[in-house]
Scaffold this motif. Sequence first.
Motif, PDB file in Angstrom:
ATOM      1  N   VAL A 200       0.125  -7.650   4.258  1.00  0.00           N
ATOM      2  CA  VAL A 200       0.840  -6.358   4.345  1.00  0.00           C
ATOM      3  C   VAL A 200       2.102  -6.550   5.187  1.00  0.00           C
ATOM      4  N   GLY A 201       1.985  -7.342   6.257  1.00  0.00           N
ATOM      5  CA  GLY A 201       3.141  -7.625   7.109  1.00  0.00           C
ATOM      6  C   GLY A 201       4.243  -8.327   6.321  1.00  0.00           C
ATOM      7  N   VAL A 202       3.844  -9.294   5.481  1.00  0.00           N
ATOM      8  CA  VAL A 202       4.824 -10.028   4.657  1.00  0.00           C
ATOM      9  C   VAL A 202       5.560  -9.053   3.735  1.00  0.00           C
ATOM     10  N   ALA A 203       4.799  -8.182   3.072  1.00  0.00           N
ATOM     11  CA  ALA A 203       5.415  -7.215   2.143  1.00  0.00           C
ATOM     12  C   ALA A 203       6.383  -6.306   2.903  1.00  0.00           C
ATOM     13  N   ASP A 204       5.994  -5.953   4.133  1.00  0.00           N
ATOM     14  CA  ASP A 204       6.813  -5.041   4.927  1.00  0.00           C
ATOM     15  C   ASP A 204       8.124  -5.685   5.369  1.00  0.00           C
ATOM     16  N   HIS A 205       8.091  -7.015   5.581  1.00  0.00           N
ATOM     17  CA  HIS A 205       9.274  -7.686   6.129  1.00  0.00           C
ATOM     18  C   HIS A 205      10.251  -8.180   5.062  1.00  0.00           C
ATOM     19  N   LEU A 206       9.915  -7.988   3.790  1.00  0.00           N
ATOM     20  CA  LEU A 206      10.826  -8.459   2.742  1.00  0.00           C
ATOM     21  C   LEU A 206      12.053  -7.566   2.676  1.00  0.00           C
ATOM     22  N   SER A 207      13.211  -8.179   2.511  1.00  0.00           N
ATOM     23  CA  SER A 207      14.406  -7.333   2.449  1.00  0.00           C
ATOM     24  C   SER A 207      14.779  -6.998   0.996  1.00  0.00           C
ATOM     25  N   ARG A 208      14.391  -7.903   0.059  1.00  0.00           N
ATOM     26  CA  ARG A 208      14.808  -7.670  -1.330  1.00  0.00           C
ATOM     27  C   ARG A 208      13.788  -6.858  -2.135  1.00  0.00           C
ATOM     28  N   VAL A 209      12.620  -6.582  -1.509  1.00  0.00           N
ATOM     29  CA  VAL A 209      11.631  -5.696  -2.147  1.00  0.00           C
ATOM     30  C   VAL A 209      11.381  -4.568  -1.152  1.00  0.00           C
ATOM     31  N   THR A 210      11.587  -3.335  -1.584  1.00  0.00           N
ATOM     32  CA  THR A 210      11.469  -2.223  -0.638  1.00  0.00           C
ATOM     33  C   THR A 210       9.995  -1.813  -0.448  1.00  0.00           C
ATOM     34  N   ASP A 211       9.717  -1.117   0.676  1.00  0.00           N
ATOM     35  CA  ASP A 211       8.371  -0.599   0.922  1.00  0.00           C
ATOM     36  C   ASP A 211       7.945   0.313  -0.233  1.00  0.00           C
ATOM     37  N   GLU A 212       8.910   1.110  -0.723  1.00  0.00           N
ATOM     38  CA  GLU A 212       8.602   2.047  -1.818  1.00  0.00           C
ATOM     39  C   GLU A 212       8.132   1.281  -3.058  1.00  0.00           C
ATOM     40  N   GLU A 213       8.792   0.159  -3.350  1.00  0.00           N
ATOM     41  CA  GLU A 213       8.395  -0.638  -4.520  1.00  0.00           C
ATOM     42  C   GLU A 213       6.999  -1.236  -4.331  1.00  0.00           C
ATOM     43  N   VAL A 214       6.728  -1.690  -3.100  1.00  0.00           N
ATOM     44  CA  VAL A 214       5.393  -2.267  -2.833  1.00  0.00           C
ATOM     45  C   VAL A 214       4.330  -1.200  -3.071  1.00  0.00           C
TER      46      VAL A 214
END
Length: 288
Positions: A200-214
Motif C-alpha cells: 500500500v505504501g508503494v502504491a501511495d508513493h508512486l508519482s505517475r499513478v494517482t491514489d484515485e487510480e489505485v
Amino acid sequence: MTVIYNRVALIGLGLIAGSMAHAMRESGLAGEITGYARSEATRDTAREIGLCDCICDSATEAVTGADLVVLAVPVGAMGDVAAEIAPHLAPGATVTDVGSVKQAVIDAVGPHIPEGVHFIPGHPLAGTEHSGPRSGFATLFRNRWWLLTPLPGSDVQATDRLSRLVAAMGAKTDRMEPGHHDLVLAVTSHAPHLIAYTMVGVADHLSRVTDEEVIQYSAAGFRDFTRIAASDPTMWRDVFLHNKEATLDILGRFTEELFVLQRAIRMGDGDQLFDYFSRTRAIRRGII
Ligand code: NAD
C-alpha cells in the motif's frame, strides 16, 4: 454447555475479547463476564452494546474474584497491565493472554504473576482487519487454531481447563514452545502483514499513478493482497517490536527470493518463473 469458569475478566475490549464474550455467552461457558478497557469511549461502547455483565472502571476491579483473567490488549501493554492487576488476582486463578507474540509476552507478564496463580499464555489464530468493541462476533474462533504455550511446570489441570474453554468456543487447540510459535507466526502472519502494508505504501508513493487510480482500478490482486493492511496500527507496531528477530529472519529470506524472481524477469527466464509459480501454486492450493 456447562459453565467452565465462574467469573471471567476480559482486559481490553476489542476484536478478540469481544469475540470471546460473544462466544462464551452464546454457549453459557462463563457464570459472569467482567470487562475493562483503558479508553473511556471503549468502555461506554461496550456498556451500550451489553458486551459483558459488568464493565468496570478499573482493571483491578474487573479481575477481583475472577477465576480466569484474559489479557487482550496490544502486546506492548501486557506487562504494565499484569503489574497493575497482580496484587488483586485470586489464589488458584488462571491468567491467559491472546497476544500475537509469545516469548516477549511471557517475559513481560511472567515475573508479575504471584505464586499460586496459573499463567498459561495463548494465541487464537483468528482475526479480521477490524478492531474495537463492536468488531467481535461469536463465530470468530470456529475451526481456527488456538495455540497454548504453557511454561515448563504449568499446572496440568489449569491448562486442560483452559483448553476446554477454547474448544467450547469452537477452536482447535494445540500446544507449542513459545520461541517456535514466534517463528511460525513470523512466516504465516507477521511478515505477510508487513509486506501488505508495504505494498500500500508503494502504491501511495508512486508519482505517475494517482491514489484515485489505485482505488478506482484496484484489481483483485491488490485488493485481496492488501486487505490485512487495514489492520490496527497499534497492534501491528507492537507485534513487530516484540517479534523482531524472527520477523527480520523471514524478511531477509523474502528479500532473497524476491531478488531471484526479479533477476528472472530481467533475464527473461520464463522457465524459472514458471517452475517457481508451479511449485508455490501447489503449496498454496494445499492450504484451505
Ligand atoms: P483491538 O484493537 O480490537 O482491541 C484492543 C483493546 O485493548 C481495546 O479495547 C483498547 O482500548 C484496549 N487497550 C489498549 N491498551 C490498553 C491498556 N493499557 N489497558 C487496558 N486496555 C487497553 O485489538 P485486538 O485485535 O482485540 O487484539 C488484542 C490482542 O489480541 C493483541 O495482543 C493482538 O496481538 C492479539 N490478536 C489479535 C488478532 C487480530 O487479528 N486482531 C488475532 C489474534 C490475536
